[in-house]
Scaffold this motif. Structure first.
Motif: not given
Length: 334
Positions: A24, A43-44, A46
């Motif tokens: 994160s 940071s994701s 996804r």
């Protein structure tokens, strides 16, 4: 967890390449990516689909289901840290996601990879000591796993010492003995998360199981299993011991399970074996040692305990906290 055990296991493996690091805090992901030679830092989670084949999910408990389910639906195989999720509804969502894409979902109950745990599995399966008559487990769950944030100590984590550590022991006993049925449970949560707890279960044959866990006190740290033909005491790690006492009580054997790799580097060996099992499950299209069904069962046991929750009485508590009149308590004490 990632820094101390998962990353070293990944770097030691010849079967995988670390392609991406996610945190994160992007700067921390970038620092780790540079250190391990990963091409992607983000940071994701996804950003992972299309860039990786598999992922290790070691986020706060309450985020396990969301992160893992999204990755599984995108076709990414997942090894998720224990607990699989904070409740069985979330476990079911993760299982449905894995089923929809045929991806492997493994759960990080690494205790099964300890040599003595494997030995115990074979010993009890062979019935060498006869039927189990009683089990007593006392386990310290202190500061071996330092936390990087306070989230594990907040109610959103889903639970305290039982969910974070005791779930390992419940999984092991299910693996060794079969079905467990909680009948009594008490802890010191008091609206937060528990640091001490006591749990009583029964096995399918009616044998009683007592489990005691503490983050604050030093306990015995062993399983004592009384069987028809002897009593065996098992310590998985610190102490890693096997003590066998025959029913007469006059003969006692003490030893250990030989395992050179574990002796040299205990935790590193356990995490390397867990990773190897996960990777082999992907290549061989088989279930991992601890799959979604086993992970869900462990969460279900924890939830069953929490539904039975009563306050764990402490020596310094006022009697009124438990509905006991002070006069009655003083009379009993006298």
């Amino acid at each position: 967890m990632i820094e101390r055990y998962h990353l070293p296991a990944l770097m030691a493996s010849t079967a995988v390449h670390v392609a991406a690091c996610v945190d994160s805090e992007l700067a921390r992901a970038q620092m780790t990516a540079r250190r391990v030679g990963a091409a992607l830092a983000c940071s994701s989670h996804r950003d992972l689909p299309g860039n990786v084949d598999a992922a290790i999910v070691a986020v706060p408990n309450e985020d396990h289901a969301d992160v893992a389910a999204e990755l599984l639906r995108a076709g990414v195989h997942v090894l998720v840290e224990k607990p699989m999720a904070v409740d069985v509804v979330e476990c079911d969502r993760m299982m449905a996601a894995a089923s929809s894409t045929g991806t492997v979902l493994a759960v990080g109950h690494d205790f099964r990879h300890f040599p003595i745990a494997t030995f115990a599995r074979h010993l009890f399966a062979a019935g060498a000591l006869g039927p189990v008559r009683a089990v007593d487990v006392r386990q310290t769950a202190g500061t071996r796993w330092p936390a990087c944030s306070p989230r594990a100590l907040m109610p959103a984590a889903g639970g305290g010492v039982l969910l974070s550590f005791g779930i390992h022991l419940l999984d092991l006993m299910s693996w060794w003995f079969g079905d467990l049925h909680p009948v009594r449970y008490s802890d010191d949560a008091a609206g937060g998360v528990e640091a001490d707890c006591s749990c009583d279960c029964v096995l399918s044959n009616g044998a009683p199981v007592h489990l005691e866990l503490s983050r604050r006190r030093t306990l015995r740290d062993t399983f004592v299993v009384r069987c028809e033909r002897g009593t065996i005491e098992l310590g998985l790690y610190e102490p890693a011991i096997v003590h066998l006492t025959l029913p007469s009580g006059g003969c006692r054997l003490a030893g250990f399970v030989p395992d050179a790799a574990f002796t040299r580097a205990p935790m590193q060996t356990v995490f390397r074996r867990q990773l190897s099992d996960f990777i082999d499950a992907i290549h061989e299209q088989r279930k991992p040692l601890v799959g979604a069904t086993e992970g869900r069962r462990a969460v279900e046991l924890v939830q069953a305990c929490y539904r039975l929750r009563r306050s764990l009485r402490q020596p310094w508590d006022f009697p009124e906290a438990y509905g006991v009149p002070a006069t009655a308590s003083r009379s009993h004490a006298g």
